[in-house]
Design a protein around this motif. Structure first.
Motif, PDB file in Angstrom:
ATOM      1  N   GLN A  23     -53.190  -2.313  15.722  1.00 27.41           N
ATOM      2  CA  GLN A  23     -53.326  -0.870  15.504  1.00 27.41           C
ATOM      3  C   GLN A  23     -53.929  -0.602  14.131  1.00 27.41           C
ATOM      4  O   GLN A  23     -54.012  -1.502  13.288  1.00 27.41           O
ATOM      5  CB  GLN A  23     -51.953  -0.177  15.594  1.00 27.41           C
ATOM      6  N   ASN A  24     -54.335   0.649  13.905  1.00 28.98           N
ATOM      7  CA  ASN A  24     -54.856   1.052  12.609  1.00 28.98           C
ATOM      8  C   ASN A  24     -53.751   1.013  11.550  1.00 28.98           C
ATOM      9  O   ASN A  24     -52.617   1.419  11.818  1.00 28.98           O
ATOM     10  CB  ASN A  24     -55.420   2.470  12.671  1.00 28.98           C
ATOM     11  N   VAL A  52     -48.079  -9.620  11.275  1.00 31.81           N
ATOM     12  CA  VAL A  52     -49.470 -10.052  11.459  1.00 31.81           C
ATOM     13  C   VAL A  52     -50.230  -8.848  12.006  1.00 31.81           C
ATOM     14  O   VAL A  52     -50.073  -8.473  13.161  1.00 31.81           O
ATOM     15  CB  VAL A  52     -49.575 -11.248  12.416  1.00 31.81           C
ATOM     16  N   TRP A  53     -51.044  -8.233  11.142  1.00 29.91           N
ATOM     17  CA  TRP A  53     -51.670  -6.949  11.464  1.00 29.91           C
ATOM     18  C   TRP A  53     -53.103  -7.179  11.937  1.00 29.91           C
ATOM     19  O   TRP A  53     -53.973  -7.578  11.167  1.00 29.91           O
ATOM     20  CB  TRP A  53     -51.674  -6.043  10.237  1.00 29.91           C
ATOM     21  N   MET A  82     -47.269  -6.302  20.051  1.00 31.02           N
ATOM     22  CA  MET A  82     -47.649  -4.962  20.514  1.00 31.02           C
ATOM     23  C   MET A  82     -49.164  -4.888  20.594  1.00 31.02           C
ATOM     24  O   MET A  82     -49.858  -5.116  19.608  1.00 31.02           O
ATOM     25  CB  MET A  82     -47.122  -3.876  19.568  1.00 31.02           C
ATOM     26  N   GLY A  83     -49.690  -4.609  21.794  1.00 33.17           N
ATOM     27  CA  GLY A  83     -51.123  -4.494  21.988  1.00 33.17           C
ATOM     28  C   GLY A  83     -51.648  -3.161  21.503  1.00 33.17           C
ATOM     29  O   GLY A  83     -50.936  -2.358  20.895  1.00 33.17           O
ATOM     30  N   SER A  84     -52.912  -2.915  21.787  1.00 36.50           N
ATOM     31  CA  SER A  84     -53.550  -1.690  21.317  1.00 36.50           C
ATOM     32  C   SER A  84     -53.273  -0.531  22.267  1.00 36.50           C
ATOM     33  O   SER A  84     -53.269  -0.688  23.482  1.00 36.50           O
ATOM     34  CB  SER A  84     -55.061  -1.905  21.204  1.00 36.50           C
ATOM     35  N   MET A  85     -53.018   0.630  21.699  1.00 40.79           N
ATOM     36  CA  MET A  85     -52.897   1.865  22.459  1.00 40.79           C
ATOM     37  C   MET A  85     -53.353   3.008  21.553  1.00 40.79           C
ATOM     38  O   MET A  85     -53.567   2.820  20.355  1.00 40.79           O
ATOM     39  CB  MET A  85     -51.464   2.090  22.952  1.00 40.79           C
ATOM     40  N   ARG A  86     -53.516   4.184  22.124  1.00 39.12           N
ATOM     41  CA  ARG A  86     -54.031   5.304  21.352  1.00 39.12           C
ATOM     42  C   ARG A  86     -53.119   5.579  20.154  1.00 39.12           C
ATOM     43  O   ARG A  86     -51.910   5.729  20.291  1.00 39.12           O
ATOM     44  CB  ARG A  86     -54.127   6.545  22.237  1.00 39.12           C
ATOM     45  N   SER A 114     -52.787  11.447   8.945  1.00 38.85           N
ATOM     46  CA  SER A 114     -51.343  11.264   9.090  1.00 38.85           C
ATOM     47  C   SER A 114     -50.926  10.760  10.457  1.00 38.85           C
ATOM     48  O   SER A 114     -49.862  10.177  10.607  1.00 38.85           O
ATOM     49  CB  SER A 114     -50.629  12.593   8.805  1.00 38.85           C
ATOM     50  N   LYS A 115     -51.759  10.953  11.488  1.00 38.20           N
ATOM     51  CA  LYS A 115     -51.347  10.599  12.852  1.00 38.20           C
ATOM     52  C   LYS A 115     -52.191   9.505  13.472  1.00 38.20           C
ATOM     53  O   LYS A 115     -51.916   9.080  14.585  1.00 38.20           O
ATOM     54  CB  LYS A 115     -51.444  11.849  13.754  1.00 38.20           C
ATOM     55  N   ASN A 116     -53.228   9.038  12.794  1.00 35.97           N
ATOM     56  CA  ASN A 116     -54.146   8.065  13.383  1.00 35.97           C
ATOM     57  C   ASN A 116     -53.871   6.637  12.934  1.00 35.97           C
ATOM     58  O   ASN A 116     -54.789   5.833  12.811  1.00 35.97           O
ATOM     59  CB  ASN A 116     -55.595   8.428  13.036  1.00 35.97           C
ATOM     60  N   CYS A 117     -52.627   6.314  12.691  1.00 36.90           N
ATOM     61  CA  CYS A 117     -52.313   4.974  12.224  1.00 36.90           C
ATOM     62  C   CYS A 117     -50.815   4.717  12.377  1.00 36.90           C
ATOM     63  O   CYS A 117     -50.047   5.603  12.727  1.00 36.90           O
ATOM     64  CB  CYS A 117     -52.724   4.810  10.756  1.00 36.90           C
TER      65      CYS A 117
END
Length: 418
Positions: A57-58, A82-83, A12-16, A65-68
């Protein structure tokens, strides 16, 4: 894929972060599993696939609560996570909160920012898998610039007096000595990295395996240093002039020092008095135990949500997230983009319902209803996330007995939601 080992790799790539969190809460993120693994859940056969999930991702490290991405969101049948995206190197696999998979955080390969997480030794990892067992061997990176970081408070130094007419010279001399210590420490870290990398190369050569030469680092003698200086009651120094004496020895002579002030308790009391006079939600003194645990989006959202005059078009949650991106991530257009998106969305809704709107009062009612609907949706998502987090916590501690009446209360809440 070997004779005894089958690996299922998910990426999974990066997204908002806020968008991904919302999609996961609505169960719009799905994973396809091999048929044999699905059959093994029913007890017909043992699990035959080793599942690896790599995402960028974060992590849930106090960002709000919503930024990760929360560990409870990840499927339990995964074996190794693998984070990516995080800076600090935590290459050794650690057990997750829900206890069914392991997490490895490789971190960045080079220092992309001068923060404490970047000062940790950089590693890659050699992953070996056999059946449903694995081993991850850390491999120190050789082409990494030495980095050391420290923090001092000028007010704690007895040799410094703010009233001294030569205080600037004494501060310069004191900080220069601290930077010299950091340069020596960073040099030792660099030497340790070189020695460890040489040992690993020698071990591979003894095993008869070819080893590529590491990438050459330009000016490896130049190190990175950062000294955070709490200067309450003292003046600051010119960073460029101070760093000029270390040119040729450090890679960042222009930003060695980072000055900051200590927040005073009376400042919080003064701000609370001003807010109480205007009827704000922050009427009581607000003195958090740790400023790192207080997130800007949570403060803004809570203040706006409990205010006597709530927002009519913009929603509190979107503005809090936009402000967080503007302050912490440096996205200069975050606030204007959030306002523009909400404005376009409101305009579309008004155009769709324009046939039944005749007065300005009816227009305000439509806007207020849309805002209330958005708040209700966000509250429902938050309740669902908290319910899942509690469920994951119970699974991670099966021996711990729940409190009396807790299960009945949760069942009643689930029935009400249905």
């Amino acid at each position: 894929k070997g004779d005894e080992t089958k690996v299922a790799l998910y990426g999974m790539g990066s997204m908002r972060d806020e968008r991904l969190n919302r999609m996961w809460s609505k169960k719009k993120v799905t994973f396809l599993r091999p048929t044999s693994d699905l059959e093994s859940e029913s007890g017909e056969e043992a699990k035959s696939w080793f599942s690896i999930f790599s995402l960028h991702q974060n992590r849930d490290l106090g960002r709000g609560s919503k930024n990760c991405v929360h560990e409870s969101m990840i499927p339990e049948w995964m074996d190794l996570i693998v984070w990516g995206h995080e800076h600090e190197c935590r290459i050794e696999p650690s057990e997750s909160l829900i206890g069914t998979f392991r997490i490895s955080q490789p971190g960045s390969t080079v220092a992309t920012s001068l923060c404490p997480g970047e000062a940790v030794r950089k590693h890659a990892g050699l992953l070996e898998i056999k059946g449903d067992n694995f081993r991850l061997t850390p491999q120190p990176l050789a082409s990494v610039r030495g980095f050391a970081m420290d923090e001092v408070s000028l007010g704690d130094q007895p040799i410094l007096d703010a009233e001294d007419p030569k205080i600037d010279e004494k501060i310069t001399k004191f900080l220069a000595k601290q930077v010299e210590n950091l340069i020596a420490k960073a040099g030792e870290i660099r030497e340790e990295c070189d020695e460890a990398a040489a040992q690993h190369r020698a071990a591979f050569e003894q095993d008869g395996e070819g080893v590529n030469e590491p990438a050459a680092l330009t000016n490896p003698e130049l190190v990175l240093v950062r000294l955070k200086v709490e200067h309450t009651g003292f003046s600051t120094l010119n960073n460029q002039r101070f760093g000029a004496r270390f040119v040729g020895r450090v890679a960042n002579p222009g930003d060695i020092l980072h000055f900051h002030r200590k927040r005073k308790p009376q400042d919080a009391k003064k701000s609370s008095k001003k807010s109480s006079s205007s009827g704000s939600a922050l009427a009581e003194p607000f003195e958090p135990e740790s400023l790192d645990e207080v997130k800007v989006e949570d403060i803004v959202a809570e203040n706006l949500r409990t205010s006597d005059k709530p927002l009519e078009i913009l929603d509190e949650r979107a503005m809090g997230l936009a402000l967080d991106e503007f302050v912490n991530k440096g996205v200069s257009a975050a606030i204007s983009d959030a306002v523009g998106q909400k404005l376009k969305s409101s305009q579309r809704k008004l155009i769709q319902k324009s046939a039944g709107i005749e007065t300005s009062k009816e227009l305000k009612e439509v806007v207020a209803a849309a805002a209330e609907q958005t708040r209700a949706k966000y509250n429902a998502e938050e309740e669902e996330r908290e319910r899942k987090a509690k469920s994951a916590a119970r699974r991670s501690n099966p021996e711990g007995a729940p409190q009396a009446g807790e299960e009945g209360k949760e069942e009643e809440e689930e029935e009400e939601e249905e």
